[in-house]
Design a protein around this motif. Structure first.
Motif, short mmCIF file in Angstrom:
data_model
loop_
_atom_site.label_atom_id
_atom_site.label_comp_id
_atom_site.label_asym_id
_atom_site.label_seq_id
_atom_site.Cartn_x
_atom_site.Cartn_y
_atom_site.Cartn_z
N LEU A 70 36.77 -37.14 -24.09
CA LEU A 70 35.98 -37.05 -22.87
C LEU A 70 35.21 -35.73 -22.80
O LEU A 70 34.01 -35.71 -22.52
N VAL A 71 35.92 -34.62 -23.08
CA VAL A 71 35.27 -33.31 -23.06
C VAL A 71 34.17 -33.25 -24.12
O VAL A 71 33.07 -32.73 -23.88
N GLY A 72 34.45 -33.81 -25.31
CA GLY A 72 33.44 -33.82 -26.37
C GLY A 72 32.21 -34.60 -25.97
O GLY A 72 31.07 -34.17 -26.21
N ALA A 73 32.40 -35.80 -25.37
CA ALA A 73 31.27 -36.62 -24.95
C ALA A 73 30.44 -35.92 -23.88
O ALA A 73 29.20 -35.90 -23.93
N LEU A 74 31.11 -35.31 -22.89
CA LEU A 74 30.40 -34.59 -21.83
C LEU A 74 29.63 -33.40 -22.40
O LEU A 74 28.52 -33.09 -21.95
N SER A 75 30.21 -32.72 -23.39
CA SER A 75 29.53 -31.58 -24.01
C SER A 75 28.26 -32.01 -24.73
O SER A 75 27.23 -31.34 -24.66
N ILE A 76 28.33 -33.16 -25.43
CA ILE A 76 27.14 -33.66 -26.12
C ILE A 76 26.05 -34.04 -25.12
O ILE A 76 24.87 -33.72 -25.30
N ILE A 77 26.45 -34.73 -24.05
CA ILE A 77 25.49 -35.12 -23.02
C ILE A 77 24.84 -33.89 -22.40
O ILE A 77 23.60 -33.84 -22.21
N PHE A 78 25.64 -32.86 -22.12
CA PHE A 78 25.10 -31.65 -21.51
C PHE A 78 24.16 -30.93 -22.49
O PHE A 78 23.13 -30.39 -22.09
#
Length: 258
Positions: free
Chosen positions: A236-244
């Protein structure tokens, strides 16, 4: 028939000789129909435990010694020591005399009734009340999340049939958690309540860091919930980081000087 007594030791110079005396008396007076061996497994003690064990072995041929080349740690020493047992069953008791050796006869009687794993279950202890309560909370937590239900207030003190001992030899984990092994492979389990005594060692071998390692070892060995949660959280943190990161990149392209 033969009973193996397995005694994991670490810095138990004050108690291991008395323990052996009590065990021998138990066999001679209460269990004289059984042959026996006493296996003292020293986990690279820092005191004179090794010398005391060598003396005991020279005095009684039924007392045997295992000296670990390095400190294996509590669970690894317990597990490896159990694999040396050659009897029809093995009585596991720790070298600090915190658990009563006289309960051997009662455990053997339960074994004769057909039970395969007879475990001592603490109903009380003379240790610090806060530590005892924290240990109880830990077992309640383990009980709620473990895939195989662990027996509460059980430290491994008990008697194990040869069928269970044979299973141990087929487990090739680097660092097995003995309580989880009992929960997963233990058969026809019987719990026997008892009051735990003070350790003859005086000072616990478990400091804060060792207690933390023991707790985490138990949690990770007994359930996959924590590992799964950590994996999902990381994704989840990885996906949010990529989106950001994509968002920041697009904003920069649209308004380069901002």
């Amino acid at each position: 028939m033969k009973i193996s007594v397995v005694v994991p030791c670490y810095n138990d110079e004050k108690s291991v000789e008395d323990l052996c005396t009590q065990l021998v008396d138990e066999f001679e007076n209460q269990l004289s129909e059984f042959d026996y061996e006493i296996i003292l497994a020293d986990d690279h003690s820092k005191d004179q435990t090794e010398s005391v064990i060598e003396k005991l072995c020279s005095q009684n041929r039924k007392i045997k010694a295992v000296f670990n080349a390095t400190n294996f740690g509590f669970d690894r020493n317990v597990f490896s020591a159990m694999t040396y047992a050659t009897g029809d069953c093995a009585f596991l008791i720790f070298g600090d005399l915190q658990d009563p050796p006289e309960m051997l006869t009662e455990f053997v009687n339960r074994w004769k009734q057909g039970y395969k794993c007879i475990l001592g279950q603490r109903t009380g202890s003379n240790e610090d009340h806060v530590k005892y309560r924290m240990r109880k909370i830990y077992y309640d937590l383990m009980d709620s999340i473990a895939e195989n239900q662990l027996a509460k207030m059980v430290n491994g003190f008990g008697l194990y049939d040869r069928e269970f001992l044979n299973v141990l030899k087929d487990i090739h984990e680097v660092s097995p958690f003995f309580k989880s092994v009992i929960a997963e492979y233990g058969m026809n389990i019987c719990l026997v309540p008892y009051q735990q005594n003070d350790s003859r060692r005086g000072k616990s071998n478990f400091n804060l860091l060792k207690n933390y390692d023991f707790v985490m070892h138990g949690l990770t060995a007994s359930t996959k919930i924590l590992m799964r949660s950590a994996t999902f959280f990381s994704l989840l943190v990885g996906a949010l980081s990529i989106i950001f990161a994509i968002y920041v990149f697009i904003r920069k392209l649209i308004n380069w000087n901002s």
